[in-house]
Scaffold this motif. Structure first.
Motif, PDB file in Angstrom:
ATOM      1  N   PRO A  19       0.615  -1.114  -0.092  1.00 24.74           N
ATOM      2  CA  PRO A  19      -0.242   0.237  -0.283  1.00 24.74           C
ATOM      3  C   PRO A  19       1.387   1.305   0.080  1.00 24.74           C
ATOM      4  CG  PRO A  19      -0.650  -2.257   1.862  1.00 24.74           C
ATOM      5  CD  PRO A  19       0.435  -1.846   1.209  1.00 24.74           C
ATOM      6  N   ALA A  20       0.337   2.672  -0.764  1.00 25.05           N
ATOM      7  CA  ALA A  20       1.169   3.661  -0.709  1.00 25.05           C
ATOM      8  C   ALA A  20       1.826   4.253   0.407  1.00 25.05           C
ATOM      9  CB  ALA A  20       0.231   4.794  -1.546  1.00 25.05           C
ATOM     10  N   ILE A  21       0.400   3.991   1.248  1.00 25.81           N
ATOM     11  CA  ILE A  21       0.765   4.683   2.821  1.00 25.81           C
ATOM     12  C   ILE A  21       1.886   4.110   3.837  1.00 25.81           C
ATOM     13  CG2 ILE A  21      -1.153   3.504   4.174  1.00 25.81           C
ATOM     14  CD1 ILE A  21      -1.114   6.357   5.791  1.00 25.81           C
ATOM     15  N   VAL A  22       2.448   3.299   2.984  1.00 25.14           N
ATOM     16  CA  VAL A  22       3.089   2.202   4.004  1.00 25.14           C
ATOM     17  C   VAL A  22       4.728   2.946   3.218  1.00 25.14           C
ATOM     18  CG1 VAL A  22       1.849   0.634   4.272  1.00 25.14           C
ATOM     19  CG2 VAL A  22       3.789   0.220   2.831  1.00 25.14           C
ATOM     20  N   ALA A  23       4.625   3.370   2.261  1.00 26.06           N
ATOM     21  CA  ALA A  23       6.089   3.835   2.077  1.00 26.06           C
ATOM     22  C   ALA A  23       6.864   5.241   1.734  1.00 26.06           C
ATOM     23  CB  ALA A  23       6.039   2.927   0.245  1.00 26.06           C
TER      24      ALA A  23
ATOM     25  N   PRO B 237       4.171   6.957  11.274  1.00 28.79           N
ATOM     26  CA  PRO B 237       4.293   5.572  11.776  1.00 28.79           C
ATOM     27  C   PRO B 237       4.218   3.706  11.170  1.00 28.79           C
ATOM     28  CG  PRO B 237       1.974   6.321  12.125  1.00 28.79           C
ATOM     29  CD  PRO B 237       2.406   7.060  11.808  1.00 28.79           C
ATOM     30  N   LEU B 238       3.551   3.994   9.752  1.00 31.53           N
ATOM     31  CA  LEU B 238       3.324   2.963   8.956  1.00 31.53           C
ATOM     32  C   LEU B 238       4.276   2.416   8.146  1.00 31.53           C
ATOM     33  CD1 LEU B 238      -0.703   3.590   8.273  1.00 31.53           C
ATOM     34  CD2 LEU B 238       0.864   2.018   9.867  1.00 31.53           C
ATOM     35  N   HIS B 239       5.658   3.831   7.934  1.00 33.90           N
ATOM     36  CA  HIS B 239       6.722   3.855   7.329  1.00 33.90           C
ATOM     37  C   HIS B 239       7.803   2.397   7.819  1.00 33.90           C
ATOM     38  CE1 HIS B 239      10.542   5.342   5.503  1.00 33.90           C
ATOM     39  NE2 HIS B 239       9.932   4.593   4.711  1.00 33.90           N
ATOM     40  N   GLN B 240       8.318   2.851   9.240  1.00 36.78           N
ATOM     41  CA  GLN B 240       8.942   1.777   9.528  1.00 36.78           C
ATOM     42  C   GLN B 240       8.876   2.234  11.220  1.00 36.78           C
ATOM     43  OE1 GLN B 240      13.237   4.322   8.368  1.00 36.78           O
ATOM     44  NE2 GLN B 240      12.867   2.789   7.683  1.00 36.78           N
TER      45      GLN B 240
END
Ligand SMILES: N[C@@H](CC1=CC(=O)C(=O)C=C1)C(=O)O
Length: 473
Positions: A217-221, A239-242
């Protein structure tokens, strides 16, 4: 010299009535006697120890044990807001892109998730410690200890308990996010406060449906996101990135990883990664996800296993069905995000090199883990609705956990440690964690509470077919 007038016959404190020299003499002799007694005890003790080499000497200092009768564990009850008191209907967990449609919900979720990430690692309700429950670094949580020192987390894998252990685990994460959101909503200005309070009350964690959308999903990047905070618009760390490991934790994590000879590459940046040594790592992860056939394999869970729970739940059976167990599909998603996969003849792919936490025993530190497992829980809940009479049957698990040695039989009453219910004393079991309503959430497919079990079963099967069958009827 001071004269003592009328000293009492039986003085209460004899020292008061002595002159200085006598008092000195008295105290010195008492102290000397005490020192002598301690010396005799010490020397006697040491002599005895050497005289009896076979004897095991144990001194257990008294301590406040967390298993003592008075201790209450963290109560895992899930989010308890937004539940209709008449019908009992709970707010649904939403698919990520649908979840993103509520601006207020996203604002609250991202801020609260970030707050969790930033909490001190010594706090048992910090992201660090919650993540550490699952796998490495193999430490006790909330004082739940046993006799087993097995380098494993508490999570059950290769077991009939695989799907259900993760249920209270996610509920714990969800209740922390929800509790934070309810508080945070109250801080918004009056003109928008009601909208935020409403969003907080139905806020549940989203899921990443990799069966319908087998890509990242785009948001996690995205490293940053703009959100509306109570103080106005702000660009915050996404916070969803890393997850950036708190100071002082990486060495311990790396040492724990070394026990299983995990590739040290993932410990080089101090934050979770997803195959970063590849030039376009998010693209590569998506390419790898695209090779897994998650859509068909998810569909087959419902159509090819005759409602057999053991086959559905776990990879324990290495027969023709092994590629279509929930755990197996789940494993391949972990590996697509966390390893570089090579295509080998005869196998669709084979794991080659660890390059991200999701492929390791430290997977739960990647915030993507919770989006992934929310989808696992959803598929499990849908499967339960389709096959309401199939559930955990006793079966040996060849893999131990932090508390359970390998090769024990797991069954419906095995405690799902370290998760305790409402009283803080009774651990969950597969029996008590069977229904999602216990934890205050549902999924859209299961919202209609007026259906009879056979109606619901048919209804869910129709949805599964429309979402995941090749025909997509
Ligand atoms: N160890 C699994 C993949 C995996 C599963 C997990 O549950 C996990 O947390 C991390 C990785 C395998 O090799 O197939």
């Amino acid at each position: 010299m001071k004269t003592l007038r009328n000293p009492p016959l039986y003085p209460r404190n004899p020292l008061r009535h002595m002159d200085h020299a006598a008092r000195f003499n008295y105290v010195t002799r008492a102290l000397m006697f005490l020192a002598f007694a301690i010396g005799v005890l010490l020397i006697g003790g040491v002599a005895l120890k050497y005289a009896t080499p076979g004897l095991v000497w144990k001194f257990t200092p008294p301590r406040l044990s967390s298993t003592a009768a008075h201790y209450r564990h963290v109560r895992v009850v899930g989010a308890k807001t937004g539940i209709n008191s008449e019908t009992g209907s709970a707010p649904p967990r939403l698919e990520l892109s649908e979840f993103m449609n509520s601006a207020e919900g996203v604002d609250l979720y991202l801020q609260c998730h970030l707050e969790l990430l930033n909490k001190n690692a010594s706090d048992k309700l910090s992201f660090y410690q919650i993540a550490a429950i699952h796998g490495g670094p193999y430490q006790a949580w909330d004082g739940v200890t046993g006799n087993v020192t097995f380098p494993s987390g508490y999570a059950t894998h290769r077991s009939v308990l695989f799907p259900v252990w993760h249920r209270p685990y996610l509920a714990l994460f969800e209740q922390i996010i929800s509790g934070c959101a309810v508080k945070l909503a109250k801080e918004y200005d009056e003109d928008v406060r009601k909208a935020y309070e409403d969003a907080a009350s139905v806020l549940r964690i989203p899921y990443w449906d990799w069966a319908a959308k087998p890509w990242l999903p785009a948001i996690v990047a995205q490293p940053f996101r703009t959100v509306r905070t109570p103080k106005g618009l702000a660009n915050i760390t996404n916070p969803l990135h890393q997850f950036t490991f708190p100071e002082g934790t990486v060495d311990g994590l790396r040492a724990a990883a070394a026990i299983h000879k995990e590739d040290p590459i993932i410990w080089t940046t101090g934050a979770t990664m997803r195959c970063p040594q590849l030039a376009d790592h998010n693209g590569t992860v998506s390419d790898q996800l695209g090779t897994l056939n998650t859509t068909l394999r998810t569909y087959q869970l419902f159509t090819e296993l005759d409602g057999d729970y053991e086959h559905f739940a776990s990879i324990g059976y290495w027969d023709v069905h092994h590629r279509i167990s929930l755990e197996n599909v789940h494993n391949s998603v972990h590996l697509a995000v966390g390893t570089e996969m090579t295509i080998e003849e005869g196998a669709e792919w084979a794991r080659s090199r660890l390059c991200g936490h999701m492929g390791s025993d430290f997977a739960s530190f990647d915030p993507l883990f919770f989006l992934h497992h929310a989808n696992i829980d959803r598929i499990f809940a849908l499967w339960q609705a389709v096959f309401p009479d199939s559930y955990v049957t006793p079966r040996i698990s060849d893999l131990g956990t932090y508390l359970r040695p390998a090769n024990l039989t797991d069954n419906i009453d095995t405690p799902l440690q370290p998760f305790f219910g409402e009283d803080g004393k009774t651990p969950y079991t597969a029996a008590t964690a069977r229904n999602i309503s216990t934890f205050g959430y549902t999924y859209l497919e299961l919202m209609d509470l007026t259906m009879s079990p056979p109606e619901l079963s048919e209804h869910v099967l129709r949805i599964i077919s429309s979402l995941y069958s090749e025909k997509k009827s």
